[in-house]
Scaffold this motif. Sequence first.
Motif, PDB file in Angstrom:
ATOM      1  N   ALA A 157     -52.315  17.310  45.077  1.00  0.00           N
ATOM      2  CA  ALA A 157     -51.507  17.845  46.168  1.00  0.00           C
ATOM      3  C   ALA A 157     -52.095  19.154  46.669  1.00  0.00           C
ATOM      4  N   HIS A 158     -52.027  19.349  47.965  1.00  0.00           N
ATOM      5  CA  HIS A 158     -52.531  20.543  48.664  1.00  0.00           C
ATOM      6  C   HIS A 158     -54.057  20.587  48.735  1.00  0.00           C
ATOM      7  N   GLU A 159     -54.708  19.466  48.428  1.00  0.00           N
ATOM      8  CA  GLU A 159     -56.108  19.292  48.785  1.00  0.00           C
ATOM      9  C   GLU A 159     -56.068  18.462  50.060  1.00  0.00           C
ATOM     10  N   ALA A 160     -56.693  18.958  51.121  1.00  0.00           N
ATOM     11  CA  ALA A 160     -56.437  18.431  52.459  1.00  0.00           C
ATOM     12  C   ALA A 160     -56.661  16.924  52.566  1.00  0.00           C
ATOM     13  N   THR A 161     -57.770  16.418  52.046  1.00  0.00           N
ATOM     14  CA  THR A 161     -58.037  14.993  52.160  1.00  0.00           C
ATOM     15  C   THR A 161     -57.016  14.181  51.380  1.00  0.00           C
ATOM     16  N   ALA A 162     -56.688  14.633  50.176  1.00  0.00           N
ATOM     17  CA  ALA A 162     -55.692  13.922  49.368  1.00  0.00           C
ATOM     18  C   ALA A 162     -54.352  13.859  50.093  1.00  0.00           C
ATOM     19  N   ASP A 163     -53.959  14.959  50.722  1.00  0.00           N
ATOM     20  CA  ASP A 163     -52.689  14.979  51.447  1.00  0.00           C
ATOM     21  C   ASP A 163     -52.735  14.072  52.676  1.00  0.00           C
ATOM     22  N   ALA A 164     -53.862  14.069  53.389  1.00  0.00           N
ATOM     23  CA  ALA A 164     -53.981  13.219  54.574  1.00  0.00           C
ATOM     24  C   ALA A 164     -53.932  11.744  54.203  1.00  0.00           C
ATOM     25  N   VAL A 165     -54.606  11.372  53.125  1.00  0.00           N
ATOM     26  CA  VAL A 165     -54.589   9.988  52.660  1.00  0.00           C
ATOM     27  C   VAL A 165     -53.181   9.595  52.223  1.00  0.00           C
ATOM     28  N   ALA A 166     -52.532  10.474  51.475  1.00  0.00           N
ATOM     29  CA  ALA A 166     -51.183  10.176  50.994  1.00  0.00           C
ATOM     30  C   ALA A 166     -50.214  10.015  52.158  1.00  0.00           C
ATOM     31  N   ALA A 167     -50.328  10.873  53.168  1.00  0.00           N
ATOM     32  CA  ALA A 167     -49.445  10.758  54.331  1.00  0.00           C
ATOM     33  C   ALA A 167     -49.635   9.414  55.026  1.00  0.00           C
ATOM     34  N   ALA A 168     -50.884   8.972  55.152  1.00  0.00           N
ATOM     35  CA  ALA A 168     -51.148   7.672  55.781  1.00  0.00           C
ATOM     36  C   ALA A 168     -50.572   6.532  54.944  1.00  0.00           C
ATOM     37  N   ARG A 169     -50.680   6.636  53.645  1.00  0.00           N
ATOM     38  CA  ARG A 169     -50.132   5.586  52.780  1.00  0.00           C
ATOM     39  C   ARG A 169     -48.606   5.549  52.856  1.00  0.00           C
ATOM     40  N   VAL A 170     -47.982   6.717  52.929  1.00  0.00           N
ATOM     41  CA  VAL A 170     -46.522   6.750  53.095  1.00  0.00           C
ATOM     42  C   VAL A 170     -46.143   6.148  54.444  1.00  0.00           C
ATOM     43  N   ALA A 171     -46.916   6.462  55.492  1.00  0.00           N
ATOM     44  CA  ALA A 171     -46.633   5.884  56.806  1.00  0.00           C
ATOM     45  C   ALA A 171     -46.700   4.361  56.753  1.00  0.00           C
ATOM     46  N   TRP A 172     -47.689   3.833  56.025  1.00  0.00           N
ATOM     47  CA  TRP A 172     -47.795   2.377  55.862  1.00  0.00           C
ATOM     48  C   TRP A 172     -46.557   1.831  55.152  1.00  0.00           C
ATOM     49  N   LYS A 173     -46.119   2.512  54.101  1.00  0.00           N
ATOM     50  CA  LYS A 173     -44.910   2.086  53.374  1.00  0.00           C
ATOM     51  C   LYS A 173     -43.692   2.117  54.290  1.00  0.00           C
ATOM     52  N   LEU A 174     -43.589   3.162  55.112  1.00  0.00           N
ATOM     53  CA  LEU A 174     -42.450   3.276  56.024  1.00  0.00           C
ATOM     54  C   LEU A 174     -42.457   2.150  57.054  1.00  0.00           C
ATOM     55  N   SER A 175     -43.639   1.728  57.475  1.00  0.00           N
ATOM     56  CA  SER A 175     -43.717   0.635  58.445  1.00  0.00           C
ATOM     57  C   SER A 175     -43.200  -0.666  57.863  1.00  0.00           C
TER      58      SER A 175
END
Length: 225
Positions: A157-175
């Motif tokens: 957490a709070h490593e930029a790439t890790a956070d960006a990837v995690a946000a995209a994965r959550v967006a996929w889950k939300l879809s």
Amino acid sequence: MSTAPRFDPSRMLGFDLETTGTDPRMARIVTSALVSIDGRQRDDLELLADPGVEIPEAATAVHGISTARAREHGRPHDEVLAETVERIRRGWEDGATLIVFNAAYDLTVLRSLDPGFTVDGLVVDPYVIDRAKDRYRKGNRKLSTVCAHYGVELDNAHEATADAVAAARVAWKLSRAFPEITRMDAGELMIAQSTWYYEEQTDLQRYFTEKGRDITVNTSWPVES
């Protein structure tokens, strides 16, 4: 919003900034991550910037990047800013949805640093959608907490790439959990997120006022007004 008619979870551009502070109108970029997802293909880009100012110890404690490291290894701040904005614009032109967790922070940083930056494509904010669609769930809505709820791994957490990837994965889950967000056209989804954010933040402001706390919260999304 013609560049991204609807939210397509197979074509995303995850985005995250780590910065010098918590005020988006004053913060400067330390790292900028852009993660392009096209079907099963993924392309990660992380840019380290020399922000041109001292990185406060409190910020270093969050993302782990010291002033000395940024000065030695970082690119000039304005170069990183310009490339970040250019790649976001290119993503929208290519039809990708920009995924930003708590977009009102990151996109306000960009607007404050580059007044010419405008939101010209679809933004999906998992923070806003999760709060709106599951508003009575207990607990905070930090990225790490939301990831845990949706079964998304977040190693650093709070490593930029890790956070960006995690946000995209959550967006996929939300879809998958709320497929109606993929059926809205871009304009409808942007208005919906703006409305949801306003309603949640207004409720939060009311709570602070009732408790006698002198706190003013932002109610504008995806960029602070």
